[in-house]
Design a protein around this motif. Structure first.
Motif, PDB file in Angstrom:
ATOM      1  N   GLY A   1     -67.804   6.218 -53.213  1.00  0.00           N
ATOM      2  CA  GLY A   1     -68.030   6.424 -51.798  1.00  0.00           C
ATOM      3  C   GLY A   1     -67.984   7.890 -51.479  1.00  0.00           C
ATOM      4  O   GLY A   1     -66.912   8.464 -51.391  1.00  0.00           O
TER       5      GLY A   1
ATOM      6  N   MET B   1     -73.873   8.072 -47.703  1.00  0.00           N
ATOM      7  CA  MET B   1     -74.064   6.739 -47.140  1.00  0.00           C
ATOM      8  C   MET B   1     -75.400   6.594 -46.467  1.00  0.00           C
ATOM      9  O   MET B   1     -75.909   5.499 -46.301  1.00  0.00           O
ATOM     10  CB  MET B   1     -72.938   6.443 -46.126  1.00  0.00           C
TER      11      MET B   1
ATOM     12  N   GLU C   1     -67.844   2.365 -45.097  1.00  0.00           N
ATOM     13  CA  GLU C   1     -68.147   2.344 -46.527  1.00  0.00           C
ATOM     14  C   GLU C   1     -67.490   3.518 -47.253  1.00  0.00           C
ATOM     15  O   GLU C   1     -67.333   3.486 -48.468  1.00  0.00           O
ATOM     16  CB  GLU C   1     -69.657   2.365 -46.757  1.00  0.00           C
TER      17      GLU C   1
END
Length: 300
Positions: free
Chosen positions: A291, A297, A149
């Protein structure tokens, strides 16, 4: 700059342009052309098709749209063909949780000198009464889902180091051609990650024999990126600087804490007796296109 480049350093953006043929001006058009191919495969359930998701596949195939769609299709086809592997594909699944807690995989905080994330596996830690090979593979795939990700890692890629020290012949005998083929299909053929190198260290003769068995299943590009160092850590250090490695691999970093990645995934209350409710859904569509780093994350 498109929102799909949010969070990327200027150096990484330039690297994507030079190495991956990424063009910010045609990014949305490239993504849409891949998305338009989905109608050609009605046999596959494409469960996620948002821009951020398709972009990681484009980067993995250097913006070759035909190869990108082939990888995207194989990603979902692999999951359809192996439903049992992905039925409870989350960190609180007991099998995945055990594998993570046993260090499958380890993920180093420090990237290598090219910005690639380093994953490590200590093969001898495989307790076959505790972890099935399938659960280990699931834990590795889930970890990659989390890591991929990060757009920086989509571009910079990954390094895998497998230490075969004290890995017994009995353990090796459980690595059958079928499960090795499953791992190759899951990692090489069906996942949008750029692997810059797979390094074997301290491998005994029977691991060489195993490698001979799986070699025909490997793409030429993959074969060229597998390095068998034996006990020669100097050859490893020629490719990965010691400053990026823990002491187990002759590096200058402290010994690797096997629970560090599991704690990041399982949360701050990680311990052997806790029942976890935190889950990671690999097909979760994020509302923001940004991101951050690993810590961003993990906030789920």
């Amino acid at each position: 700059m498109t929102h799909l480049h949010a969070g990327l350093s200027s150096e990484t953006t330039e690297k994507a342009r030079l190495e991956l043929n990424e063009n910010p001006d045609t990014l949305h058009q490239d993504i849409q052309q891949v998305r338009d191919m989905i109608v050609t495969r009605p046999d596959i359930g494409f469960l996620r098709t948002d821009d951020d998701f398709i972009l990681r596949f484009l980067r993995a195939r250097k913006f070759d749209q035909v190869e990108t769609f082939r990888l995207l299709a194989q990603y979902f086809q692999f999951r359809q063909q192996n439903l049992d592997m992905f039925q409870s594909f989350k960190v609180d699944d007991p099998g995945i949780k055990r594998a993570l807690m046993d260090g499958f995989p380890g993920v180093l905080e420090t990237p290598d000198q090219h910005g690639r994330k380093i994953l490590i596996l200590f093969a001898s830690n495989w307790d076959q009464s505790r972890n099935s090979f399938t659960d280990i593979l699931r834990a590795i795939l889930l970890s990659l889902e989390v890591l991929i990700e990060n757009p920086e890692l989509q571009i910079n890629g990954f390094i895998l180091i497998i230490d075969w020290s004290n890995f017994s012949f009995k353990q090796a005998s459980k690595l059958t051609p079928n499960i090795l083929k499953l791992a190759i299909e899951g990692l090489q053929d069906s996942f949008p990650a750029r692997f810059g190198g797979i390094h074997f260290v301290n491998q005994p003769w029977y691991i060489h024999a195993m490698y001979t068995i799986i070699k025909p299943f490997l793409k030429d590009k993959t074969r060229k990126r597998i390095f068998l160092h034996g006990n020669n850590l100097n050859s490893l250090h020629q490719l990965i600087q010691p400053e990026c490695l823990p002491s187990e691999f002759g590096g200058t970093l402290p010994p690797y804490d096997m629970g560090i990645w599991a704690r990041m995934l399982l949360g701050p209350d990680y311990n052997d007796d806790t029942e976890y409710t935190l889950t990671y859904d690999a097909l979760h569509v994020r509302e923001n296109g940004g991101g951050g780093g690993d810590k961003d994350m993990m906030k789920r």
